[in-house]
Scaffold this motif. Structure first.
Motif, PDB file in Angstrom:
ATOM      1  N   CYS A 166       6.931   3.276   1.580  1.00 20.06           N
ATOM      2  CA  CYS A 166       7.158   4.613   0.954  1.00 20.06           C
ATOM      3  C   CYS A 166       8.488   4.969   1.074  1.00 20.06           C
ATOM      4  O   CYS A 166       9.283   5.251  -0.136  1.00 20.06           O
ATOM      5  CB  CYS A 166       6.721   5.783   1.820  1.00 20.06           C
ATOM      6  N   PHE A 167       9.323   4.410   1.952  1.00 15.73           N
ATOM      7  CA  PHE A 167      10.876   4.697   1.909  1.00 15.73           C
ATOM      8  C   PHE A 167      11.615   3.709   1.061  1.00 15.73           C
ATOM      9  O   PHE A 167      12.551   4.065   0.229  1.00 15.73           O
ATOM     10  CB  PHE A 167      11.552   4.542   3.273  1.00 15.73           C
TER      11      PHE A 167
ATOM     12  N   PHE B  25       7.443  14.378   0.082  1.00 13.64           N
ATOM     13  CA  PHE B  25       7.218  12.880   0.126  1.00 13.64           C
ATOM     14  C   PHE B  25       7.960  12.183   1.311  1.00 13.64           C
ATOM     15  O   PHE B  25       7.514  11.323   2.072  1.00 13.64           O
ATOM     16  CB  PHE B  25       7.547  12.389  -1.267  1.00 13.64           C
ATOM     17  N   LEU B  26       9.289  12.310   1.490  1.00  7.32           N
ATOM     18  CA  LEU B  26      10.162  11.746   2.359  1.00  7.32           C
ATOM     19  C   LEU B  26       9.773  12.456   4.007  1.00  7.32           C
ATOM     20  O   LEU B  26       9.810  11.782   5.017  1.00  7.32           O
ATOM     21  CB  LEU B  26      11.614  12.416   2.058  1.00  7.32           C
ATOM     22  N   ARG B  27       9.311  13.650   3.942  1.00  4.33           N
ATOM     23  CA  ARG B  27       8.939  14.229   5.129  1.00  4.33           C
ATOM     24  C   ARG B  27       7.551  13.483   5.640  1.00  4.33           C
ATOM     25  O   ARG B  27       7.698  13.072   6.880  1.00  4.33           O
ATOM     26  CB  ARG B  27       8.562  15.726   5.270  1.00  4.33           C
ATOM     27  N   ILE B  28       6.651  13.240   4.813  1.00  2.15           N
ATOM     28  CA  ILE B  28       5.526  12.457   5.248  1.00  2.15           C
ATOM     29  C   ILE B  28       5.685  11.006   5.610  1.00  2.15           C
ATOM     30  O   ILE B  28       5.441  10.430   6.512  1.00  2.15           O
ATOM     31  CB  ILE B  28       4.625  12.581   3.968  1.00  2.15           C
ATOM     32  N   SER B  29       6.638  10.411   4.723  1.00  8.43           N
ATOM     33  CA  SER B  29       7.114   9.060   5.021  1.00  8.43           C
ATOM     34  C   SER B  29       7.713   9.107   6.485  1.00  8.43           C
ATOM     35  O   SER B  29       7.517   7.814   7.304  1.00  8.43           O
ATOM     36  CB  SER B  29       7.925   8.473   4.053  1.00  8.43           C
ATOM     37  N   THR B  30       8.547   9.781   6.740  1.00  3.22           N
ATOM     38  CA  THR B  30       9.174  10.109   8.087  1.00  3.22           C
ATOM     39  C   THR B  30       8.201  10.084   9.229  1.00  3.22           C
ATOM     40  O   THR B  30       8.428   9.366  10.127  1.00  3.22           O
ATOM     41  CB  THR B  30      10.191  11.178   8.178  1.00  3.22           C
ATOM     42  N   ILE B  31       7.189  10.952   9.164  1.00  4.94           N
ATOM     43  CA  ILE B  31       6.279  11.172  10.027  1.00  4.94           C
ATOM     44  C   ILE B  31       5.237   9.845  10.269  1.00  4.94           C
ATOM     45  O   ILE B  31       5.042   9.465  11.300  1.00  4.94           O
ATOM     46  CB  ILE B  31       5.166  12.444   9.754  1.00  4.94           C
TER      47      ILE B  31
ATOM     48  N   ALA C 184       0.899  -1.214  -0.157  1.00  7.04           N
ATOM     49  CA  ALA C 184       0.232  -0.240  -0.169  1.00  7.04           C
ATOM     50  C   ALA C 184       0.746   1.243   0.075  1.00  7.04           C
ATOM     51  O   ALA C 184       0.451   2.450  -0.817  1.00  7.04           O
ATOM     52  CB  ALA C 184      -1.039  -0.147   1.343  1.00  7.04           C
ATOM     53  N   GLY C 185       2.067   1.266   0.635  1.00  9.47           N
ATOM     54  CA  GLY C 185       2.898   2.372   0.750  1.00  9.47           C
ATOM     55  C   GLY C 185       3.279   2.639  -0.496  1.00  9.47           C
ATOM     56  O   GLY C 185       3.579   3.869  -1.050  1.00  9.47           O
ATOM     57  N   VAL C 186       4.078   1.523  -1.292  1.00  5.18           N
ATOM     58  CA  VAL C 186       4.458   1.741  -2.620  1.00  5.18           C
ATOM     59  C   VAL C 186       3.576   2.249  -3.340  1.00  5.18           C
ATOM     60  O   VAL C 186       3.827   3.273  -4.320  1.00  5.18           O
ATOM     61  CB  VAL C 186       4.951   0.407  -3.258  1.00  5.18           C
ATOM     62  N   VAL C 187       2.260   1.932  -3.626  1.00 12.68           N
ATOM     63  CA  VAL C 187       1.200   2.526  -4.148  1.00 12.68           C
ATOM     64  C   VAL C 187       1.101   3.980  -4.179  1.00 12.68           C
ATOM     65  O   VAL C 187       0.784   4.708  -4.899  1.00 12.68           O
ATOM     66  CB  VAL C 187      -0.278   1.577  -4.324  1.00 12.68           C
ATOM     67  N   ALA C 188       0.901   4.114  -2.646  1.00 18.54           N
ATOM     68  CA  ALA C 188       0.437   5.446  -2.269  1.00 18.54           C
ATOM     69  C   ALA C 188       1.601   6.320  -2.643  1.00 18.54           C
ATOM     70  O   ALA C 188       1.334   7.542  -2.824  1.00 18.54           O
ATOM     71  CB  ALA C 188       0.040   5.569  -0.673  1.00 18.54           C
TER      72      ALA C 188
END
Length: 392
Positions: free
Chosen positions: A117-118, A80-86, A62-66
């Motif tokens: 995401c990461f 994008f990286l900031r959201i992934s970190t949070i 789901a993270g990859v698709v999102a």
């Protein structure tokens, strides 16, 4: 065109991110089992232990698709990286505050989303470079930082788990994610990333050679990778050893993978085509898992885990190369192909705990890989024919 001036910061960012996300690799299933024992009946233990791991891997997909949707929206890789970190920090915080199984399940789901995401974020960052050489060098550079972070998280997480409650280790991982937030404040990326819709990636399924390779080789092989993260910690704990021993063994496997990688890849590639090397890799993994399952002992487990590290040193690279070779004259892009490959790898990891649960043994993993290899060889697809021509 983007330049490489920010690479050092981004490498550090991924190092700390994967450090935090890997901090529970040696004791995740031990903590799950600890909470399961507190409320479930014995006949449900195995099912409930497997669910959080399955959900986490599913949420990686789901993270990859999102991630694709987020990047397509504005192309801002820093946001994008900031959201992934949070999101990752939130998942680890939930894990650290979990005193009940269902809360821990939620924590694994949220963390899995951030991990996905990461994971794809490394590739997206490399896509900022138009020059193919710079893109590959950047991908290797950033991936090296992520791998170093994974090693650090696995080892230090195991050591800390031997000195403090599992929950506290997760909470310390949240603090570690403060560093990526600070680093992102110094990263300056003005370029906007353009990626195609994930729907475009489905064009890969128009290539029979790629489809057969993905379903019969990639899917069962990555199902087998759950052996190290799911079966090994439970087995070592069952032999009476702590998370520190688990971390030491996994570190040994990681180091073998990292340091033997260049030599083993050159050696294997000089003697066989990528697809034949992939068959050797898959056969080796299936045999090693079978050996441990039939002759379960701590000594055998150590040998098998280290040997799997040696197999991974060349196997993961040749698998990707064989997949790239399967494209031939197809019209889809390399980015589309990579997206599908990543999704199938995560799908394999998602179904693995279920296979073990249904069949009651890790032979289900090695057996599925052997069956997949047989079906692949019997398929007579373009990819096999192409490898034969290259081998002449």
């Amino acid at each position: 065109m983007y330049d490489t001036s920010q690479n050092a910061y981004v490498r550090l960012l991924f190092l700390f991110a994967f450090f935090a996300l890997s901090i529970g690799d040696t004791f995740n299933v031990l903590f799950i089992r600890e909470l399961v024992l507190g409320f479930a009946s014995p006949d449900r233990y195995e099912l409930l232990i497997s669910i959080p791991v399955t959900v986490m891997n599913a949420m990686m997909i789901a993270g990859v698709v999102a991630a694709n949707l987020m990047i397509r929206r504005n192309g801002n890789i820093v946001l994008f990286l900031r959201i992934s970190t949070i999101v990752s920090a939130a998942g680890l915080l939930i894990r650290g505050m979990s005193f009940h199984y269902y809360m821990l399940l939620l924590g694994f789901a949220v963390t899995g989303f951030g991990y996905g995401c990461f994971y794809i974020g490394i590739r997206y960052y490399a896509y900022l470079f138009d020059d193919e050489k710079e893109r590959m060098e950047t991908l290797a550079f950033i991936s090296g930082g992520a791998f170093a972070g994974q090693c650090m998280g696995t080892v230090l997480g195991g050591i800390m788990a031997g000195q403090m409650p599992y929950r506290m280790v997760y909470l310390l991982a949240v603090i570690i994610l403060v560093f990526p937030v600070c680093i992102l404040g110094r990263v300056r990326i003005d370029s906007r990333l353009k990626v195609g819709s994930i729907r475009h990636s489905f064009r890969v399924f128009g290539n029979p050679g790629a489809v057969v390779y993905l379903l019969f080789m990639v899917l069962p092989l990555f199902a087998c990778t759950i052996f190290t993260s799911y079966t090994v910690p439970l087995a070592i704990n069952g032999f009476g050893y702590s998370a520190t021993v688990i971390s030491a063994l996994l570190l040994g496997a990681y180091l073998i993978t990292a340091y033997a990688g260049p030599f083993m890849t050159r050696l294997i590639s000089s003697h066989m085509t990528p697809i034949r090397a992939t068959l050797v890799y898959c056969a080796g993994v299936s045999v090693l898992i079978t050996v441990y399952t039939l002759w379960s002992s701590f000594a055998f487990l150590v040998v098998v885990v280290l040997a799997l590290g040696l197999m991974d040193s060349f196997g993961l690279s040749v698998m990707t190369e064989a997949y790239t070779d399967s494209k031939r004259d197809s019209s889809y892009s390399d980015a589309d192909a990579l997206m599908v490959y990543i999704l199938i790898t995560r799908l394999g990891m998602t179904i693995a705990p279920g296979l073990i649960l249904v069949f009651g043994t890790t032979l289900a993993l090695s057996g599925s890989l052997i069956i997949g290899m047989a079906l692949f060889l019997l398929s007579g697809t373009v990819i096999v024919a192409a490898s034969g021509k290259r081998g002449k």
